[in-house]
Design a protein around this motif. Structure first.
Motif, PDB file in Angstrom:
ATOM      1  N   ARG A 224      34.871  50.888  33.105  1.00 55.70           N
ATOM      2  CA  ARG A 224      34.841  50.983  34.395  1.00 55.70           C
ATOM      3  C   ARG A 224      36.189  51.077  35.054  1.00 55.70           C
ATOM      4  O   ARG A 224      36.925  50.280  34.409  1.00 55.70           O
ATOM      5  CB  ARG A 224      34.261  49.609  35.034  1.00 55.70           C
ATOM      6  N   ARG A 225      36.459  51.427  36.065  1.00 52.43           N
ATOM      7  CA  ARG A 225      37.589  51.756  36.906  1.00 52.43           C
ATOM      8  C   ARG A 225      37.824  50.258  37.682  1.00 52.43           C
ATOM      9  O   ARG A 225      37.168  49.725  38.058  1.00 52.43           O
ATOM     10  CB  ARG A 225      37.900  52.661  37.598  1.00 52.43           C
ATOM     11  N   MET A 226      39.193  49.621  37.468  1.00 54.34           N
ATOM     12  CA  MET A 226      39.540  48.473  38.327  1.00 54.34           C
ATOM     13  C   MET A 226      40.629  48.503  39.075  1.00 54.34           C
ATOM     14  O   MET A 226      41.711  49.076  38.553  1.00 54.34           O
ATOM     15  CB  MET A 226      39.524  47.457  37.345  1.00 54.34           C
ATOM     16  N   THR A 227      40.609  48.053  40.277  1.00 53.85           N
ATOM     17  CA  THR A 227      41.918  47.936  41.015  1.00 53.85           C
ATOM     18  C   THR A 227      41.760  46.364  41.346  1.00 53.85           C
ATOM     19  O   THR A 227      40.758  46.160  42.158  1.00 53.85           O
ATOM     20  CB  THR A 227      41.854  48.880  42.357  1.00 53.85           C
ATOM     21  N   LEU A 228      42.973  45.747  40.986  1.00 54.97           N
ATOM     22  CA  LEU A 228      43.010  44.398  41.380  1.00 54.97           C
ATOM     23  C   LEU A 228      44.066  44.085  42.465  1.00 54.97           C
ATOM     24  O   LEU A 228      45.265  44.614  42.064  1.00 54.97           O
ATOM     25  CB  LEU A 228      43.269  43.418  40.240  1.00 54.97           C
ATOM     26  N   ARG A 229      43.798  43.531  43.345  1.00 55.60           N
ATOM     27  CA  ARG A 229      44.787  43.462  44.791  1.00 55.60           C
ATOM     28  C   ARG A 229      45.685  41.904  44.302  1.00 55.60           C
ATOM     29  O   ARG A 229      44.882  40.908  44.163  1.00 55.60           O
ATOM     30  CB  ARG A 229      44.335  43.355  45.846  1.00 55.60           C
ATOM     31  N   VAL A 230      46.959  42.076  44.451  1.00 54.97           N
ATOM     32  CA  VAL A 230      47.861  40.842  44.170  1.00 54.97           C
ATOM     33  C   VAL A 230      48.590  40.894  45.093  1.00 54.97           C
ATOM     34  O   VAL A 230      49.055  41.858  45.928  1.00 54.97           O
ATOM     35  CB  VAL A 230      48.445  40.975  42.780  1.00 54.97           C
ATOM     36  N   ILE A 231      49.428  39.717  45.672  1.00 54.78           N
ATOM     37  CA  ILE A 231      50.312  39.312  46.560  1.00 54.78           C
ATOM     38  C   ILE A 231      51.537  39.763  46.314  1.00 54.78           C
ATOM     39  O   ILE A 231      52.274  40.521  46.907  1.00 54.78           O
ATOM     40  CB  ILE A 231      50.367  38.035  47.043  1.00 54.78           C
ATOM     41  N   ASP A 232      52.047  39.540  44.756  1.00 60.96           N
ATOM     42  CA  ASP A 232      53.338  39.629  44.477  1.00 60.96           C
ATOM     43  C   ASP A 232      53.420  40.813  43.552  1.00 60.96           C
ATOM     44  O   ASP A 232      52.497  40.913  42.562  1.00 60.96           O
ATOM     45  CB  ASP A 232      53.815  38.461  43.711  1.00 60.96           C
ATOM     46  N   PRO A 233      54.433  41.576  43.342  1.00 60.66           N
ATOM     47  CA  PRO A 233      54.386  42.528  42.261  1.00 60.66           C
ATOM     48  C   PRO A 233      54.175  42.101  40.789  1.00 60.66           C
ATOM     49  O   PRO A 233      54.995  41.091  40.734  1.00 60.66           O
ATOM     50  CB  PRO A 233      56.141  43.489  42.488  1.00 60.66           C
ATOM     51  N   PRO A 234      53.303  42.706  39.925  1.00 61.55           N
ATOM     52  CA  PRO A 234      53.075  42.058  38.643  1.00 61.55           C
ATOM     53  C   PRO A 234      54.368  42.326  37.883  1.00 61.55           C
ATOM     54  O   PRO A 234      55.438  43.313  37.900  1.00 61.55           O
ATOM     55  CB  PRO A 234      51.835  42.907  38.254  1.00 61.55           C
ATOM     56  N   ASP A 235      54.685  41.429  36.740  1.00 61.00           N
ATOM     57  CA  ASP A 235      55.724  41.394  35.713  1.00 61.00           C
ATOM     58  C   ASP A 235      55.325  42.463  34.614  1.00 61.00           C
ATOM     59  O   ASP A 235      56.079  42.715  33.726  1.00 61.00           O
ATOM     60  CB  ASP A 235      55.995  40.126  35.384  1.00 61.00           C
ATOM     61  N   GLN A 236      53.904  42.300  34.361  1.00 59.78           N
ATOM     62  CA  GLN A 236      53.344  43.071  33.191  1.00 59.78           C
ATOM     63  C   GLN A 236      52.364  44.155  33.661  1.00 59.78           C
ATOM     64  O   GLN A 236      51.674  43.910  34.757  1.00 59.78           O
ATOM     65  CB  GLN A 236      52.684  41.889  32.221  1.00 59.78           C
ATOM     66  N   PRO A 237      52.183  45.303  32.789  1.00 59.29           N
ATOM     67  CA  PRO A 237      51.251  46.138  33.254  1.00 59.29           C
ATOM     68  C   PRO A 237      49.810  45.543  33.142  1.00 59.29           C
ATOM     69  O   PRO A 237      49.526  44.551  32.591  1.00 59.29           O
ATOM     70  CB  PRO A 237      51.368  47.239  32.024  1.00 59.29           C
ATOM     71  N   PHE A 238      48.849  46.249  33.645  1.00 56.69           N
ATOM     72  CA  PHE A 238      47.544  45.830  33.943  1.00 56.69           C
ATOM     73  C   PHE A 238      46.971  45.769  32.367  1.00 56.69           C
ATOM     74  O   PHE A 238      47.324  46.622  31.522  1.00 56.69           O
ATOM     75  CB  PHE A 238      46.692  46.918  34.714  1.00 56.69           C
ATOM     76  N   PRO A 239      46.245  44.431  32.046  1.00 55.60           N
ATOM     77  CA  PRO A 239      45.903  44.054  30.621  1.00 55.60           C
ATOM     78  C   PRO A 239      44.925  45.115  29.948  1.00 55.60           C
ATOM     79  O   PRO A 239      44.545  45.005  29.055  1.00 55.60           O
ATOM     80  CB  PRO A 239      45.802  42.564  30.818  1.00 55.60           C
ATOM     81  N   HIS A 240      44.046  45.511  31.143  1.00 57.91           N
ATOM     82  CA  HIS A 240      42.646  46.331  30.673  1.00 57.91           C
ATOM     83  C   HIS A 240      42.950  47.901  30.981  1.00 57.91           C
ATOM     84  O   HIS A 240      43.441  48.136  31.765  1.00 57.91           O
ATOM     85  CB  HIS A 240      41.568  45.592  31.313  1.00 57.91           C
ATOM     86  N   VAL A 241      42.250  48.359  30.111  1.00 64.45           N
ATOM     87  CA  VAL A 241      42.119  49.930  30.278  1.00 64.45           C
ATOM     88  C   VAL A 241      41.383  50.295  31.510  1.00 64.45           C
ATOM     89  O   VAL A 241      40.529  49.768  31.980  1.00 64.45           O
ATOM     90  CB  VAL A 241      41.479  50.656  28.833  1.00 64.45           C
ATOM     91  N   ASP A 242      42.008  51.415  32.003  1.00 60.40           N
ATOM     92  CA  ASP A 242      41.263  51.903  33.322  1.00 60.40           C
ATOM     93  C   ASP A 242      41.389  50.920  34.400  1.00 60.40           C
ATOM     94  O   ASP A 242      40.700  50.932  35.384  1.00 60.40           O
ATOM     95  CB  ASP A 242      39.793  52.216  33.155  1.00 60.40           C
ATOM     96  N   GLY A 243      42.574  50.063  34.583  1.00 60.44           N
ATOM     97  CA  GLY A 243      42.886  49.317  35.456  1.00 60.44           C
ATOM     98  C   GLY A 243      44.166  49.547  36.385  1.00 60.44           C
ATOM     99  O   GLY A 243      45.013  49.943  35.570  1.00 60.44           O
ATOM    100  N   GLN A 244      44.450  49.000  37.347  1.00 59.90           N
ATOM    101  CA  GLN A 244      45.684  49.025  37.993  1.00 59.90           C
ATOM    102  C   GLN A 244      45.685  47.888  38.908  1.00 59.90           C
ATOM    103  O   GLN A 244      44.849  47.189  39.522  1.00 59.90           O
ATOM    104  CB  GLN A 244      45.612  50.309  38.887  1.00 59.90           C
TER     105      GLN A 244
END
Length: 243
Positions: free
Chosen positions: A146-166
């Motif tokens: 499944r494709r995933m988009t997770l909204r966050v308030i602060d810029p992440p320090d690490q890449p998205f941990p799951h395949v097909d996610g952002q």
């Protein structure tokens, strides 16, 4: 007497303003989940207390005589710990818990116990917009395909941990029209959100209704047994007035 206000919500900020106007000695504590929290109208502190003993020490050293918990409805660990320690010390404690959202006639909502149940409802290949916070990510480990988009308030320090996610960086509040445009542009098929209640996060749910998107809503944890639960800022101010 000093009031300890556990903040992080819109209601907590309103209460802080009212305490400032009244000249009531109070301090608001923020968990530090956001890197640049907005300035507060009363004295504030950011970050944890150093565990249970650290919290007990703070209560004593700061002369705290009552605790109003206005944290996020999903801050279950903070609430449980605070309620228990206040009960042990016979310290007045109340939990401000705004009502959860309820579906309307045209809403397509499914209530789930937690994020680990999401994958069972979303077909492989669909795109899920996740509005459940960065700490929920480990529970999406079963979302392969499944494709995933997770909204966050602060810029992440690490890449998205799951395949097909952002990640998608954005700071609330968000207008309903902007949410509708965002969901269209991203090609979102499902909205996943926590049943936080309140007005600040409602726009995404209203946008999903307009677009005909199904919503998976994570049920909020129960309040600790036996605690005083307040449902509005007005109730909270009444409780504080008699402390």
């Amino acid at each position: 007497m000093t009031i300890l206000l556990l903040g992080g919500t819109a209601e907590a900020r309103v209460i802080a303003g009212k305490l400032a106007e009244a000249g009531t000695p109070a301090v608001v504590s923020l968990a530090g989940a956001v890197r640049r929290p907005a300035p507060q109208p009363i004295a504030s502190r950011v970050g944890g207390f150093g565990g249970e003993e650290g919290f007990r020490t703070y209560l004593a050293c700061a002369g705290i005589r009552a605790v109003l918990d206005a944290t996020h409805p999903f801050a279950a660990r903070i609430t449980a710990r605070t309620a228990r320690i206040c009960a042990e010390q016979d310290l007045p404690y109340a939990l401000l818990r705004r009502p959860g959202w309820q579906p309307g006639r045209d809403d397509a909502w499914t209530f789930l116990a937690d994020e680990s149940e999401v994958a069972a409802h979303i077909p492989v290949g669909d795109h899920a917009f996740l509005a459940t916070g960065r700490q929920s990510l480990p529970r999406y480990a079963n979302m392969a395909g499944r494709r995933m988009t997770l909204r966050v308030i602060d810029p992440p320090d690490q890449p998205f941990p799951h395949v097909d996610g952002q990640y998608l960086v954005g700071r609330p509040p968000f207008a309903q029209s902007a949410e509708e445009a965002l969901f269209r542009d991203l090609g979102v098929d499902w909205l996943v959100a926590k049943n936080a209640g309140g007005t600040a996060g409602r726009a995404k749910l209203d946008a999903a209704r307009v677009l005909g998107l199904p919503v998976l809503l994570i049920a909020r944890p129960d309040a600790p047994p036996g605690v005083t639960v307040l449902r509005s800022v007005a109730e909270a101010m009444t409780w504080l007035a008699v402390r």
